[in-house]
Design a protein around this motif. Structure first.
Motif, mmCIF file in Angstrom:
data_model
loop_
_atom_site.group_PDB
_atom_site.id
_atom_site.type_symbol
_atom_site.label_atom_id
_atom_site.label_comp_id
_atom_site.label_asym_id
_atom_site.label_seq_id
_atom_site.Cartn_x
_atom_site.Cartn_y
_atom_site.Cartn_z
ATOM 1 N N VAL A 417 44.515 -35.617 30.273
ATOM 2 C CA VAL A 417 43.928 -34.413 30.897
ATOM 3 C C VAL A 417 43.492 -34.733 32.322
ATOM 4 O O VAL A 417 43.763 -33.973 33.263
ATOM 5 C CB VAL A 417 42.744 -33.891 30.063
ATOM 6 C CG1 VAL A 417 42.059 -32.722 30.791
ATOM 7 C CG2 VAL A 417 43.202 -33.453 28.676
ATOM 8 N N TYR A 418 42.806 -35.876 32.495
ATOM 9 C CA TYR A 418 42.392 -36.284 33.850
ATOM 10 C C TYR A 418 43.605 -36.457 34.756
ATOM 11 O O TYR A 418 43.560 -36.113 35.948
ATOM 12 C CB TYR A 418 41.610 -37.595 33.784
ATOM 13 C CG TYR A 418 40.164 -37.457 33.358
ATOM 14 C CD1 TYR A 418 39.339 -36.485 33.927
ATOM 15 C CD2 TYR A 418 39.608 -38.317 32.407
ATOM 16 C CE1 TYR A 418 38.000 -36.374 33.561
ATOM 17 C CE2 TYR A 418 38.277 -38.212 32.032
ATOM 18 C CZ TYR A 418 37.488 -37.232 32.605
ATOM 19 O OH TYR A 418 36.174 -37.117 32.237
ATOM 20 N N LEU A 419 44.694 -37.000 34.226
ATOM 21 C CA LEU A 419 45.908 -37.200 35.024
ATOM 22 C C LEU A 419 46.434 -35.858 35.529
ATOM 23 O O LEU A 419 46.788 -35.723 36.707
ATOM 24 C CB LEU A 419 46.969 -37.915 34.182
ATOM 25 C CG LEU A 419 48.337 -38.134 34.836
ATOM 26 C CD1 LEU A 419 48.201 -38.953 36.114
ATOM 27 C CD2 LEU A 419 49.289 -38.818 33.853
ATOM 28 N N LYS A 425 41.291 -41.986 39.003
ATOM 29 C CA LYS A 425 40.385 -43.078 38.640
ATOM 30 C C LYS A 425 39.786 -42.854 37.250
ATOM 31 O O LYS A 425 39.663 -43.793 36.444
ATOM 32 C CB LYS A 425 39.282 -43.218 39.691
ATOM 33 C CG LYS A 425 39.777 -43.745 41.027
ATOM 34 C CD LYS A 425 38.622 -43.914 42.009
ATOM 35 C CE LYS A 425 39.126 -44.453 43.347
ATOM 36 N NZ LYS A 425 37.999 -44.607 44.316
ATOM 37 N N ASP A 426 39.411 -41.584 36.971
ATOM 38 C CA ASP A 426 38.868 -41.271 35.652
ATOM 39 C C ASP A 426 39.930 -41.493 34.563
ATOM 40 O O ASP A 426 39.640 -42.000 33.480
ATOM 41 C CB ASP A 426 38.388 -39.822 35.588
ATOM 42 C CG ASP A 426 37.150 -39.586 36.449
ATOM 43 O OD1 ASP A 426 36.338 -40.527 36.561
ATOM 44 O OD2 ASP A 426 36.990 -38.472 36.967
ATOM 45 N N LEU A 450 51.752 -43.429 37.216
ATOM 46 C CA LEU A 450 51.525 -42.168 37.931
ATOM 47 C C LEU A 450 50.162 -42.160 38.602
ATOM 48 O O LEU A 450 50.004 -41.644 39.730
ATOM 49 C CB LEU A 450 51.648 -40.985 36.971
ATOM 50 C CG LEU A 450 53.053 -40.711 36.391
ATOM 51 C CD1 LEU A 450 52.984 -39.586 35.376
ATOM 52 C CD2 LEU A 450 54.031 -40.351 37.509
ATOM 53 N N CYS A 451 49.150 -42.711 37.884
ATOM 54 C CA CYS A 451 47.805 -42.774 38.478
ATOM 55 C C CYS A 451 47.816 -43.651 39.738
ATOM 56 O O CYS A 451 47.244 -43.279 40.786
ATOM 57 C CB CYS A 451 46.801 -43.336 37.468
ATOM 58 S SG CYS A 451 46.415 -42.221 36.111
ATOM 59 N N GLN A 452 48.430 -44.810 39.644
ATOM 60 C CA GLN A 452 48.457 -45.712 40.798
ATOM 61 C C GLN A 452 49.242 -45.094 41.946
ATOM 62 O O GLN A 452 48.876 -45.237 43.124
ATOM 63 C CB GLN A 452 49.077 -47.061 40.391
ATOM 64 C CG GLN A 452 48.283 -47.833 39.356
ATOM 65 C CD GLN A 452 46.922 -48.296 39.868
ATOM 66 O OE1 GLN A 452 46.588 -48.169 41.051
ATOM 67 N NE2 GLN A 452 46.122 -48.839 38.958
ATOM 68 N N GLU A 453 50.314 -44.388 41.615
ATOM 69 C CA GLU A 453 51.081 -43.695 42.652
ATOM 70 C C GLU A 453 50.217 -42.632 43.314
ATOM 71 O O GLU A 453 50.236 -42.475 44.554
ATOM 72 C CB GLU A 453 52.320 -43.053 42.022
ATOM 73 C CG GLU A 453 53.241 -42.389 43.043
ATOM 74 C CD GLU A 453 54.448 -41.746 42.393
ATOM 75 O OE1 GLU A 453 55.356 -41.331 43.135
ATOM 76 O OE2 GLU A 453 54.476 -41.652 41.142
#
Length: 468
Positions: A417-419, A425-426, A450-453
């Protein structure tokens, strides 16, 4: 025209009783019973008349004989009424120190104890029974009654030696031709059945199984034997001896293919063994015998759900509705899961949301069968997520995580959901929390990539994508 016909004679007595001529009814039924001592309905009619006359003692004796043939709500109600009158009578006799010629020695106290036991006045029965020691000839009656009373009060350690002594006394009997001795000997199977329950409550599994095997061997009737076998199948299933439980159920069904409880137990044992087809087969057999009990539908729905066969699962739910099944909270929960997976619009998701509200009102009840209540808020969170209502989804997922922090799946989903909200970061914190269970799965590496991107950490993103 047919003065010797027992059927006609019984119903002529019934007609007299219904018209108010109860003395004539009593005479007809009493004569019929004298000629046919095992005539169930005539015995019940005589008991009715004796109750009407106030002779509760003799009425109760007849009704106890009737209960030997099986349960009967009318008889049980009449016994309770007779017991209340006899309790007062026996207590008054004891208080005044009088003798009851029908009940020598301590038999008056024991008879009073039985009346208290049958009317569920257990604590009074305990106080009475511990106030005296039985004579040797009274020990069978005393151990039988006191053991049962303590067992019903869940005082299993105290009940155990009494029940064991009762069975030992039964085994010591020899058939002397009297009705009383034969009746006591016929109690062997039932006594072992109660003893098995006591052993099981004390977590003495092997002893419980042995007692039930003895009960089966010494059952008085075929019906009793099947009941004892069913209990054995249950305790084997509860102790996760699923294959053995199935074997016992198979034996029951070979003897009586309409024995509903055996299908329930076999279905549940097969569910735990992941024998999906057998679960579904027993679902159809069970509801073919009795279609209004929820459990077969629940297990079938779960099997279809876990195999992603949502339409088939929905068909089970619809059939339960058609058969007017009373849904348990867990069956409602799986109804929610199924409808959520099939929903294609917010309007369709509003239906399972309403069902979740019903479930929430049932969570604190004693008969609630949902083992992990956190699933209710988890399902609510998923429904709001499907509607892109992210804040509401996070609210309910947070509640679910608070209720069960060991379900790391919840942390994984909250990360997703955060993504979607681009709160990278969350999301990474949630994926880290889910690491112990999900760290080796490609999906979590892809999500982390995907988060790091999103955070412009391209080298870290590439590392995760390579793992995928």
């Amino acid at each position: 025209e047919y003065p010797d016909d027992a059927y006609i004679r019984f119903y002529s007595g019934e007609a007299k009783w219904q018209s108010g001529d109860k003395e004539r009814a009593y005479g007809i039924w009493k004569d019929l019973l004298a000629e046919h001592p095992d005539h169930y309905s005539a015995k019940l009619g005589v008991a009715r008349c004796l109750m009407e006359r106030g002779d509760c003692y003799q009425a109760r004796e007849l009704m106890l004989e009737l209960l030997d043939s099986g349960r009967n709500e009318e008889v049980e109600s009449m016994i309770c009424k007779a017991n209340e009158a006899l309790i007062e009578e026996f207590k008054e006799t004891l208080k005044e120190g009088r003798e009851d010629e029908r009940l020598p020695g301590h038999e008056l106290q024991i008879k009073l104890g039985w009346c208290l036991f049958q009317n569920e006045r257990m604590e009074e029965a305990v106080e009475l029974l511990k106030s005296f020691s039985p004579l040797p000839e009274e020990e069978y009656l005393y151990d039988n009654l006191y053991g049962r009373v303590l067992y019903q009060l869940d005082r299993h350690e105290e009940a155990l030696p009494l029940l064991q002594r009762w069975i030992a006394l039964i085994k010591d009997l020899t058939d002397d031709g009297t009705e009383e001795t034969r009746k006591r000997m016929s109690r062997h199977g039932g006594a072992c059945y109660i003893l098995a329950g006591c052993h099981y409550a004390l977590k003495q599994q092997a002893e419980a199984e042995a007692a039930l095997s003895e009960a089966v061997e010494n059952a008085r009737t075929d019906r009793d034997r099947l009941e004892y076998m069913q209990y054995l199948a249950n305790i084997l299933m509860w102790s996760k001896q699923y294959e053995k439980s199935i074997d016992v159920c198979d034996a029951i069904i070979r003897e009586d293919d309409q024995y509903f409880p055996a299908y329930l137990t076999r279905q549940e044992a097969c569910y735990h063994l992941r024998k999906a087809q057998q679960v579904i087969d027993d679902y159809y057999k069970a509801i073919g015998i009795y279609p209004r009990y929820y459990k077969p539908y629940l297990l079938a729905a779960k099997v279809f759900f876990f195999h992603d066969q949502y339409e088939d699962a929905k068909g089970v739910i619809e059939r339960a509705k058609e058969n007017q099944v009373e849904f348990s909270p867990e069956l409602k929960l799986y109804q929610v899961k199924i409808l959520r997976n099939l929903a294609e619009s917010q309007a369709e998701r509003d239906i399972p949301r309403k069902i979740l509200e019903e479930i929430k009102g049932e969570l604190g009840q004693d008969d609630c069968d949902i083992e992990d209540v956190s699933e209710v808020n988890y399902e609510a969170g998923l429904l709001w997520w499907d509607d892109n209502e992210y804040e509401k989804a996070l609210e309910f997922l947070g509640l679910a995580i608070g209720e069960n922090q060991e379900r790391l799946q919840y942390r994984l989903i909250r990360g997703d959901v955060y993504l979607e909200m681009k709160r990278y970061k969350d999301a990474l914190l949630e994926y880290d929390a889910a690491e112990p269970e999900y760290g080796s799965r490609p999906g979590i590496h892809y999500a982390r990539g995907l988060c790091q991107e999103g955070l412009n950490a391209m080298e870290k993103a590439v590392e995760h994508f390579k793992k995928v």
